[in-house]
Design a protein around this motif. Structure first.
Motif, PDB file in Angstrom:
ATOM      1  N   ALA A 292       0.818  -1.213   0.000  1.00  0.00           N
ATOM      2  CA  ALA A 292       0.000   0.000   0.000  1.00  0.00           C
ATOM      3  C   ALA A 292       0.851   1.262   0.000  1.00  0.00           C
ATOM      4  O   ALA A 292       0.567   2.215  -0.730  1.00  0.00           O
ATOM      5  CB  ALA A 292      -0.932   0.000   1.208  1.00  0.00           C
ATOM      6  N   SER A 293       1.918   1.267   0.803  1.00  0.00           N
ATOM      7  CA  SER A 293       2.752   2.469   0.901  1.00  0.00           C
ATOM      8  C   SER A 293       3.634   2.671  -0.322  1.00  0.00           C
ATOM      9  O   SER A 293       4.235   3.736  -0.490  1.00  0.00           O
ATOM     10  CB  SER A 293       3.635   2.387   2.154  1.00  0.00           C
ATOM     11  N   PHE A 294       3.730   1.634  -1.175  1.00  0.00           N
ATOM     12  CA  PHE A 294       4.519   1.767  -2.401  1.00  0.00           C
ATOM     13  C   PHE A 294       3.629   2.065  -3.608  1.00  0.00           C
ATOM     14  O   PHE A 294       3.866   3.022  -4.352  1.00  0.00           O
ATOM     15  CB  PHE A 294       5.320   0.484  -2.656  1.00  0.00           C
ATOM     16  N   VAL A 295       2.581   1.249  -3.802  1.00  0.00           N
ATOM     17  CA  VAL A 295       1.759   1.368  -4.999  1.00  0.00           C
ATOM     18  C   VAL A 295       0.962   2.665  -5.012  1.00  0.00           C
ATOM     19  O   VAL A 295       0.880   3.346  -6.045  1.00  0.00           O
ATOM     20  CB  VAL A 295       0.813   0.158  -5.122  1.00  0.00           C
ATOM     21  N   LEU A 296       0.370   3.026  -3.879  1.00  0.00           N
ATOM     22  CA  LEU A 296      -0.510   4.196  -3.854  1.00  0.00           C
ATOM     23  C   LEU A 296       0.218   5.498  -4.196  1.00  0.00           C
ATOM     24  O   LEU A 296      -0.211   6.222  -5.102  1.00  0.00           O
ATOM     25  CB  LEU A 296      -1.215   4.304  -2.504  1.00  0.00           C
ATOM     26  N   PRO A 297       1.325   5.831  -3.506  1.00  0.00           N
ATOM     27  CA  PRO A 297       2.000   7.080  -3.877  1.00  0.00           C
ATOM     28  C   PRO A 297       2.557   7.057  -5.294  1.00  0.00           C
ATOM     29  O   PRO A 297       2.557   8.078  -5.986  1.00  0.00           O
ATOM     30  CB  PRO A 297       3.121   7.212  -2.839  1.00  0.00           C
ATOM     31  N   LEU A 298       3.030   5.889  -5.748  1.00  0.00           N
ATOM     32  CA  LEU A 298       3.517   5.799  -7.121  1.00  0.00           C
ATOM     33  C   LEU A 298       2.371   5.994  -8.101  1.00  0.00           C
ATOM     34  O   LEU A 298       2.528   6.625  -9.153  1.00  0.00           O
ATOM     35  CB  LEU A 298       4.173   4.433  -7.333  1.00  0.00           C
ATOM     36  N   GLY A 299       1.202   5.471  -7.726  1.00  0.00           N
ATOM     37  CA  GLY A 299       0.039   5.618  -8.584  1.00  0.00           C
ATOM     38  C   GLY A 299      -0.398   7.057  -8.752  1.00  0.00           C
ATOM     39  O   GLY A 299      -0.946   7.434  -9.791  1.00  0.00           O
ATOM     40  N   TYR A 300      -0.147   7.884  -7.735  1.00  0.00           N
ATOM     41  CA  TYR A 300      -0.530   9.288  -7.831  1.00  0.00           C
ATOM     42  C   TYR A 300       0.312  10.050  -8.843  1.00  0.00           C
ATOM     43  O   TYR A 300      -0.011  11.178  -9.206  1.00  0.00           O
ATOM     44  CB  TYR A 300      -0.450   9.951  -6.453  1.00  0.00           C
ATOM     45  N   SER A 301       1.404   9.453  -9.296  1.00  0.00           N
ATOM     46  CA  SER A 301       2.213  10.057 -10.344  1.00  0.00           C
ATOM     47  C   SER A 301       2.030   9.362 -11.686  1.00  0.00           C
ATOM     48  O   SER A 301       2.151   9.990 -12.730  1.00  0.00           O
ATOM     49  CB  SER A 301       3.702  10.020  -9.966  1.00  0.00           C
ATOM     50  N   PHE A 302       1.749   8.061 -11.669  1.00  0.00           N
ATOM     51  CA  PHE A 302       1.773   7.290 -12.909  1.00  0.00           C
ATOM     52  C   PHE A 302       0.451   6.598 -13.238  1.00  0.00           C
ATOM     53  O   PHE A 302       0.386   5.862 -14.221  1.00  0.00           O
ATOM     54  CB  PHE A 302       2.877   6.230 -12.836  1.00  0.00           C
ATOM     55  N   ASN A 303      -0.597   6.793 -12.463  1.00  0.00           N
ATOM     56  CA  ASN A 303      -1.819   6.025 -12.702  1.00  0.00           C
ATOM     57  C   ASN A 303      -3.063   6.881 -12.496  1.00  0.00           C
ATOM     58  O   ASN A 303      -3.948   6.528 -11.727  1.00  0.00           O
ATOM     59  CB  ASN A 303      -1.864   4.795 -11.776  1.00  0.00           C
ATOM     60  N   LEU A 304      -3.119   7.994 -13.167  1.00  0.00           N
ATOM     61  CA  LEU A 304      -4.267   8.894 -13.051  1.00  0.00           C
ATOM     62  C   LEU A 304      -5.269   8.566 -14.149  1.00  0.00           C
ATOM     63  O   LEU A 304      -5.364   9.241 -15.177  1.00  0.00           O
ATOM     64  CB  LEU A 304      -3.798  10.355 -13.133  1.00  0.00           C
ATOM     65  N   SER A 385     -11.208  13.114 -10.512  1.00  0.00           N
ATOM     66  CA  SER A 385     -10.479  12.977  -9.250  1.00  0.00           C
ATOM     67  C   SER A 385     -10.947  11.734  -8.493  1.00  0.00           C
ATOM     68  O   SER A 385     -10.131  10.973  -7.963  1.00  0.00           O
ATOM     69  CB  SER A 385     -10.679  14.227  -8.378  1.00  0.00           C
ATOM     70  N   ALA A 386     -12.269  11.530  -8.442  1.00  0.00           N
ATOM     71  CA  ALA A 386     -12.796  10.329  -7.791  1.00  0.00           C
ATOM     72  C   ALA A 386     -12.341   9.076  -8.532  1.00  0.00           C
ATOM     73  O   ALA A 386     -12.021   8.051  -7.916  1.00  0.00           O
ATOM     74  CB  ALA A 386     -14.323  10.391  -7.749  1.00  0.00           C
ATOM     75  N   THR A 387     -12.268   9.145  -9.850  1.00  0.00           N
ATOM     76  CA  THR A 387     -11.811   8.009 -10.643  1.00  0.00           C
ATOM     77  C   THR A 387     -10.349   7.694 -10.366  1.00  0.00           C
ATOM     78  O   THR A 387      -9.953   6.514 -10.332  1.00  0.00           O
ATOM     79  CB  THR A 387     -12.013   8.289 -12.143  1.00  0.00           C
ATOM     80  N   ASN A 388      -9.536   8.708 -10.161  1.00  0.00           N
ATOM     81  CA  ASN A 388      -8.131   8.482  -9.827  1.00  0.00           C
ATOM     82  C   ASN A 388      -7.998   7.702  -8.521  1.00  0.00           C
ATOM     83  O   ASN A 388      -7.140   6.829  -8.377  1.00  0.00           O
ATOM     84  CB  ASN A 388      -7.391   9.817  -9.719  1.00  0.00           C
ATOM     85  N   VAL A 389      -8.839   8.026  -7.550  1.00  0.00           N
ATOM     86  CA  VAL A 389      -8.823   7.310  -6.268  1.00  0.00           C
ATOM     87  C   VAL A 389      -9.196   5.851  -6.478  1.00  0.00           C
ATOM     88  O   VAL A 389      -8.537   4.935  -5.972  1.00  0.00           O
ATOM     89  CB  VAL A 389      -9.783   7.978  -5.258  1.00  0.00           C
ATOM     90  N   VAL A 390     -10.259   5.607  -7.230  1.00  0.00           N
ATOM     91  CA  VAL A 390     -10.692   4.233  -7.497  1.00  0.00           C
ATOM     92  C   VAL A 390      -9.621   3.465  -8.259  1.00  0.00           C
ATOM     93  O   VAL A 390      -9.303   2.314  -7.935  1.00  0.00           O
ATOM     94  CB  VAL A 390     -12.019   4.234  -8.282  1.00  0.00           C
ATOM     95  N   GLY A 391      -9.041   4.092  -9.279  1.00  0.00           N
ATOM     96  CA  GLY A 391      -8.019   3.431 -10.081  1.00  0.00           C
ATOM     97  C   GLY A 391      -6.806   3.036  -9.279  1.00  0.00           C
ATOM     98  O   GLY A 391      -6.273   1.920  -9.432  1.00  0.00           O
ATOM     99  N   ASN A 392      -6.351   3.909  -8.389  1.00  0.00           N
ATOM    100  CA  ASN A 392      -5.171   3.594  -7.576  1.00  0.00           C
ATOM    101  C   ASN A 392      -5.491   2.566  -6.495  1.00  0.00           C
ATOM    102  O   ASN A 392      -4.628   1.760  -6.120  1.00  0.00           O
ATOM    103  CB  ASN A 392      -4.612   4.876  -6.951  1.00  0.00           C
ATOM    104  N   SER A 393      -6.712   2.568  -5.993  1.00  0.00           N
ATOM    105  CA  SER A 393      -7.113   1.549  -5.018  1.00  0.00           C
ATOM    106  C   SER A 393      -7.167   0.172  -5.675  1.00  0.00           C
ATOM    107  O   SER A 393      -6.703  -0.822  -5.109  1.00  0.00           O
ATOM    108  CB  SER A 393      -8.478   1.904  -4.428  1.00  0.00           C
ATOM    109  N   VAL A 394      -7.713   0.120  -6.882  1.00  0.00           N
ATOM    110  CA  VAL A 394      -7.762  -1.141  -7.623  1.00  0.00           C
ATOM    111  C   VAL A 394      -6.348  -1.627  -7.925  1.00  0.00           C
ATOM    112  O   VAL A 394      -6.044  -2.824  -7.793  1.00  0.00           O
ATOM    113  CB  VAL A 394      -8.568  -0.970  -8.924  1.00  0.00           C
ATOM    114  N   ALA A 395      -5.472  -0.719  -8.329  1.00  0.00           N
ATOM    115  CA  ALA A 395      -4.084  -1.090  -8.621  1.00  0.00           C
ATOM    116  C   ALA A 395      -3.405  -1.685  -7.389  1.00  0.00           C
ATOM    117  O   ALA A 395      -2.698  -2.699  -7.477  1.00  0.00           O
ATOM    118  CB  ALA A 395      -3.316   0.135  -9.112  1.00  0.00           C
ATOM    119  N   SER A 396      -3.635  -1.078  -6.231  1.00  0.00           N
ATOM    120  CA  SER A 396      -3.035  -1.575  -4.990  1.00  0.00           C
ATOM    121  C   SER A 396      -3.535  -2.976  -4.670  1.00  0.00           C
ATOM    122  O   SER A 396      -2.762  -3.853  -4.283  1.00  0.00           O
ATOM    123  CB  SER A 396      -3.361  -0.622  -3.833  1.00  0.00           C
ATOM    124  N   ALA A 397      -4.832  -3.195  -4.844  1.00  0.00           N
ATOM    125  CA  ALA A 397      -5.404  -4.508  -4.544  1.00  0.00           C
ATOM    126  C   ALA A 397      -4.899  -5.575  -5.510  1.00  0.00           C
ATOM    127  O   ALA A 397      -4.582  -6.705  -5.099  1.00  0.00           O
ATOM    128  CB  ALA A 397      -6.933  -4.430  -4.599  1.00  0.00           C
TER     129      ALA A 397
END
Length: 423
Positions: A292-304, A385-397
């Motif tokens: 979680a601490s790796f994928v989520l912050p990385l996703g905020y730069s590369f997975n919008l 913005s809401a979609t970015n949250v969902v996308g990064n949560s899915v990526a983490s899972a």
């Protein structure tokens, strides 16, 4: 502050439509045109402010993001799988936006005249576009020249080299990295200042457009907004289906858990505002802290995901509005361009506008098209913005499942005793 800004945006939209309608109805065509031209001064200044921040913003944020990528090398397999997912999700998001804007044709029929229609048509013809020209254009002969001309791809290439070099130095050049991060922080602050002028630009844009085109143009906006949210719904459905297929039915509980941070992102039009709550909910659901601490912050730069879809949807909407035809080769090139330029822009208010502005400049499309989408950008920013949250949560899972890092539900850091098991 966010509520005030939202109120100002809404007020600017209402007032702009009202003033434009009054001018269109009660003023002569020449008078309405004259007022519209004067109002365009405000929008022109706003466009110049956007262009002013593109080069330093892209350089500083991208270099800082790449310089911190040594975590991906340390985690190894997790980093590779994470980036693989990000690339795949980016392609899907961009493609859905491309397909939907062609199916719905939200900008067709408006037929606005470009500020310099003949020049724009000649430039977008792209008859001289070749693979050799594209590849050689990627590499800047001078980074100073590239920044002066806002050559976004050349800036990205240079930033990749600099960021990789910083990350490769044994001590990671702490002084240089600290300087770049400070520059990035300053540019984010400058971007915030620029975006505070958005209500004025929105008022001027709507007033001048309605004054010359009449209220009929609002139907085009409704089609644009509705079409984009329909596209987001398709993307959400696909993301949920994938995470359920990978992580099992329990993933539906994750979707319920991130409802609160997604609503926060929607109401504030900022996915970054939801970051702490999202991280907490991911860990409560059972994703390990490591992932979680790796994928989520990385996703905020590369997975919008939401922002990338918007870039293709809005860019082709502008092309449709001005009657500009883009070939399949040009559209594929645009997707590749957006794949690169949309990275490293996390935390930037209205980052999509900056990326779209750079894309319009690259394809020599009318920059005034940015003003058309600016009027409803805040409303659309809430959805992406809401979609970015969902996308990064899915990526983490998904990555956690691949790495067998889904554990029993646990509390977030320092939040007290373990959470009770659900189900």
């Amino acid at each position: 502050m966010n509520r005030l800004f939202t109120s100002l945006i809404v007020a600017a939209m209402v007032l702009g439509v009202a003033v434009g309608w009054a001018l269109n109805r009660y003023a002569s065509p020449d008078q309405a045109k004259a007022v519209a031209e004067n109002l365009s001064i405000v929008t022109d200044v706003f466009l110049r402010l956007i262009k002013m921040i593109i080069a330093p913003l892209v350089f500083s944020t991208l270099v800082a993001g790449i310089a911190h990528m040594e975590d991906a090398a340390a985690i190894g397999r997790t980093g590779a799988k994470t980036m693989g997912w990000f690339i795949g999700a980016s392609i899907v998001s961009l493609t859905i936006g491309l397909i939907m804007v062609h199916l719905l044709q939200p900008g067709a029929g408006l037929s606005l005249t470009a500020p310099d229609a003949g020049k724009a048509a000649a430039a977008v013809d792209m008859s001289k576009f070749t693979l050799r020209a594209f590849v050689t254009h990627l590499v800047p002969a001078s980074i100073i020249e590239a920044m002066a001309n806002n050559e976004i791809l050349q800036i990205v290439v240079f930033s990749i080299f600099v960021g990789t070099a910083v990350a490769s130095v044994d001590d990671r050049a702490p002084a240089v990295l600290a300087l770049i991060e400070q520059v990035a922080a300053i540019m984010l602050k400058v971007t915030g200042y620029v975006m505070r002028t958005a209500p004025l630009a929105i008022f001027a844009a709507l007033a001048s457009t309605v004054a010359t085109q009449g209220l009929s143009i609002l139907a085009t906006y409704a089609k644009f907004v509705g079409g984009f949210y329909l596209s987001l719904a398709i993307l959400w459905t696909l993301l949920v289906a994938v995470v359920v297929a990978v992580a099992g039915p329990r993933a539906l509980k994750l979707m319920a858990a991130i409802r609160s941070p997604a609503l926060l992102a929607f109401s504030t039009a900022s996915s970054e505002a939801a970051y702490p709550r999202t991280l907490e909910e991911l860990q409560k659901w059972g994703i390990s802290r490591k992932v979680a601490s790796f994928v989520l912050p990385l996703g905020y730069s590369f997975n919008l995901d939401g922002s990338m879809m918007y870039c293709t949807f809005a860019t082709l909407f502008i092309a449709q509005v001005y009657g500009i035809h883009m070939s399949i080769a040009q559209q594929v090139t645009m997707l590749l361009l957006l794949m690169v330029t949309s990275k490293g822009m996390a935390g930037v208010p209205r980052a999509s506008l900056v990326v779209i502005a750079a894309t319009l400049a690259y394809f020599r499309m009318p920059e005034a098209g940015l003003i058309l989408i600016l009027a409803v950008d805040h409303l659309l920013d809430m959805g992406r913005s809401a979609t970015n949250v969902v996308g990064n949560s899915v990526a983490s899972a998904v990555v956690a499942k691949w790495e067998n890092q889904i554990e029993a539900p646990i509390p977030a850091w320092g939040s007290g005793p373990p959470a009770p098991q659900n189900g």
